[in-house]
Design an enzyme around this catalytic site. Sequence first.
Site, PDB file in Angstrom:
ATOM      1  N   SER A  28      28.380 -30.200 -17.421  1.00 21.66           N
ATOM      2  CA  SER A  28      28.438 -28.923 -16.691  1.00 21.66           C
ATOM      3  C   SER A  28      29.133 -27.890 -17.581  1.00 21.66           C
ATOM      4  O   SER A  28      29.812 -28.246 -18.554  1.00 21.66           O
ATOM      5  CB  SER A  28      29.262 -29.115 -15.414  1.00 21.66           C
ATOM      6  OG  SER A  28      29.624 -27.873 -14.849  1.00 21.66           O
ATOM      7  N   TYR A  72      35.823 -31.755  -9.470  1.00 19.33           N
ATOM      8  CA  TYR A  72      34.569 -31.551 -10.215  1.00 19.33           C
ATOM      9  C   TYR A  72      34.882 -31.238 -11.677  1.00 19.33           C
ATOM     10  O   TYR A  72      34.298 -31.818 -12.596  1.00 19.33           O
ATOM     11  CB  TYR A  72      33.773 -30.423  -9.564  1.00 19.33           C
ATOM     12  CG  TYR A  72      32.384 -30.235 -10.141  1.00 19.33           C
ATOM     13  CD1 TYR A  72      31.316 -31.019  -9.706  1.00 19.33           C
ATOM     14  CD2 TYR A  72      32.126 -29.272 -11.116  1.00 19.33           C
ATOM     15  CE1 TYR A  72      30.032 -30.846 -10.237  1.00 19.33           C
ATOM     16  CE2 TYR A  72      30.858 -29.091 -11.644  1.00 19.33           C
ATOM     17  CZ  TYR A  72      29.809 -29.882 -11.197  1.00 19.33           C
ATOM     18  OH  TYR A  72      28.546 -29.708 -11.718  1.00 19.33           O
TER      19      TYR A  72
HETATM   20  P1  NAP Z   1      21.582 -31.585  -6.094  1.00 19.27           P
HETATM   21  O1  NAP Z   1      20.240 -31.017  -5.767  1.00 19.27           O
HETATM   22  O2  NAP Z   1      22.668 -31.588  -5.073  1.00 19.27           O
HETATM   23  O3  NAP Z   1      21.368 -33.056  -6.677  1.00 19.27           O
HETATM   24  C1  NAP Z   1      22.396 -33.981  -6.778  1.00 19.27           C
HETATM   25  C2  NAP Z   1      21.766 -35.361  -6.814  1.00 19.27           C
HETATM   26  O4  NAP Z   1      22.798 -36.355  -6.842  1.00 19.27           O
HETATM   27  C3  NAP Z   1      20.930 -35.624  -5.562  1.00 19.27           C
HETATM   28  O5  NAP Z   1      19.801 -36.395  -5.905  1.00 19.27           O
HETATM   29  C4  NAP Z   1      21.893 -36.431  -4.718  1.00 19.27           C
HETATM   30  O6  NAP Z   1      21.287 -37.251  -3.746  1.00 19.27           O
HETATM   31  C5  NAP Z   1      22.539 -37.275  -5.799  1.00 19.27           C
HETATM   32  N1  NAP Z   1      23.734 -37.937  -5.291  1.00 19.27           N
HETATM   33  C6  NAP Z   1      24.810 -37.357  -4.712  1.00 19.27           C
HETATM   34  N2  NAP Z   1      25.667 -38.315  -4.292  1.00 19.27           N
HETATM   35  C7  NAP Z   1      25.105 -39.516  -4.617  1.00 19.27           C
HETATM   36  C8  NAP Z   1      25.484 -40.865  -4.428  1.00 19.27           C
HETATM   37  N3  NAP Z   1      26.618 -41.214  -3.789  1.00 19.27           N
HETATM   38  N4  NAP Z   1      24.669 -41.846  -4.887  1.00 19.27           N
HETATM   39  C9  NAP Z   1      23.514 -41.533  -5.500  1.00 19.27           C
HETATM   40  N5  NAP Z   1      23.081 -40.276  -5.695  1.00 19.27           N
HETATM   41  C10 NAP Z   1      23.871 -39.275  -5.251  1.00 19.27           C
HETATM   42  O7  NAP Z   1      22.193 -30.811  -7.324  1.00 19.27           O
HETATM   43  P2  NAP Z   1      21.658 -30.485  -8.799  1.00 19.27           P
HETATM   44  O8  NAP Z   1      21.998 -29.089  -9.021  1.00 19.27           O
HETATM   45  O9  NAP Z   1      20.276 -30.943  -9.019  1.00 19.27           O
HETATM   46  O10 NAP Z   1      22.682 -31.368  -9.650  1.00 19.27           O
HETATM   47  C11 NAP Z   1      22.313 -32.450 -10.475  1.00 19.27           C
HETATM   48  C12 NAP Z   1      23.382 -32.648 -11.534  1.00 19.27           C
HETATM   49  O11 NAP Z   1      23.486 -31.464 -12.324  1.00 19.27           O
HETATM   50  C13 NAP Z   1      24.783 -32.910 -10.978  1.00 19.27           C
HETATM   51  O12 NAP Z   1      25.445 -33.855 -11.792  1.00 19.27           O
HETATM   52  C14 NAP Z   1      25.457 -31.552 -11.095  1.00 19.27           C
HETATM   53  O13 NAP Z   1      26.848 -31.645 -11.193  1.00 19.27           O
HETATM   54  C15 NAP Z   1      24.834 -31.046 -12.379  1.00 19.27           C
HETATM   55  N6  NAP Z   1      24.901 -29.591 -12.561  1.00 19.27           N
HETATM   56  C16 NAP Z   1      24.175 -28.730 -11.776  1.00 19.27           C
HETATM   57  C17 NAP Z   1      24.250 -27.353 -12.022  1.00 19.27           C
HETATM   58  C18 NAP Z   1      23.466 -26.338 -11.232  1.00 19.27           C
HETATM   59  O14 NAP Z   1      23.613 -25.135 -11.486  1.00 19.27           O
HETATM   60  N7  NAP Z   1      22.625 -26.717 -10.289  1.00 19.27           N
HETATM   61  C19 NAP Z   1      25.065 -26.885 -13.046  1.00 19.27           C
HETATM   62  C20 NAP Z   1      25.790 -27.789 -13.814  1.00 19.27           C
HETATM   63  C21 NAP Z   1      25.692 -29.143 -13.574  1.00 19.27           C
HETATM   64  P3  NAP Z   1      21.116 -36.671  -2.224  1.00 19.27           P
HETATM   65  O15 NAP Z   1      19.954 -35.723  -2.285  1.00 19.27           O
HETATM   66  O16 NAP Z   1      20.864 -37.901  -1.431  1.00 19.27           O
HETATM   67  O17 NAP Z   1      22.390 -35.985  -1.868  1.00 19.27           O
END
Ligand code: NAP
Length: 243
Positions: A135, A148
Amino acid sequence: MNRFSLEGRRALVTGANAGIGQAIAVGLARAGARVTCAGRRGCDETRALIGAGADEMRLDFADPMAATGVFDGAGYDVLVNNAGIIRRADAVEFTEADWDDVIDVNLKALFFTCQAFAKAALADGRAAKIINIASLLSFQGGIRVPSYTASKHGVAGLTKLMANEWAARRVNVNAIAPGYIETANTEALRADEDRNAAILERIPAGRWGQPEDIADTAVFLAAPASDYLHGAVINVDGGWLAR
Ligand code: NAP
């Protein structure tokens, strides 16, 4: 040989049901990999996007050791640790539960999933690639997200540690640090007109990132083209950290 092709590779993506994980699963499949979509619930939508040949696995990191043994003898070449959560509260009010939940999923589960994957690859003497999703908060402090920030700084550090230990045995460990990406996760930020304008004003590229921007970098990190890349944390942020 096309050094950007994933033909003949097997990949597992955690949190593949939505957002960035979904785009990565689809991107790896389009590049030729056979992809296992791992999630704590079903990944029907992602599997439908990929079409024939996508596998599914239930992995819930409420138990950070959930992946123990799942790679043994399974022949995976690529692991993408994408699953992650965030909790927001002032540092003075932050609860132990919000600390433990985030550290368990984002850091402890990530490490032990890498360990389980590497054990299997090293036992087979197989070349393999690990891609961790970090991140901007692997580099910056952020506000109201202490667990986080701690977890994502930890992801950057562990990526380097594991790269140091496994590079000579042909296991590459790298990370992608996404900037502001349009997913469900960031919907509230985009809906807030002032926040949205302030964020866009600081991004040199002048736009939010798309999940596909991250997927394309993941394809590179999974492919032979990145064989000499070890311990890197690649910012895919429209230039945010360059400001
Ligand atoms: P998201 O749509 O909330 O996706 C998060 C994923 O993690 C979902 O598939 C979620 O499953 C899964 N997850 C959460 N808790 C879990 C658990 N206990 N066991 C297994 N899976 C679990 O968010 P995203 O934006 O795509 O984020 C994906 C990654 O990118 C994360 O690591 C996040 O920190 C990172 N990130 C995102 C951004 C951004 O701007 N979006 C920026 C920097 C980093 P559920 O759908 O079942 O909850």
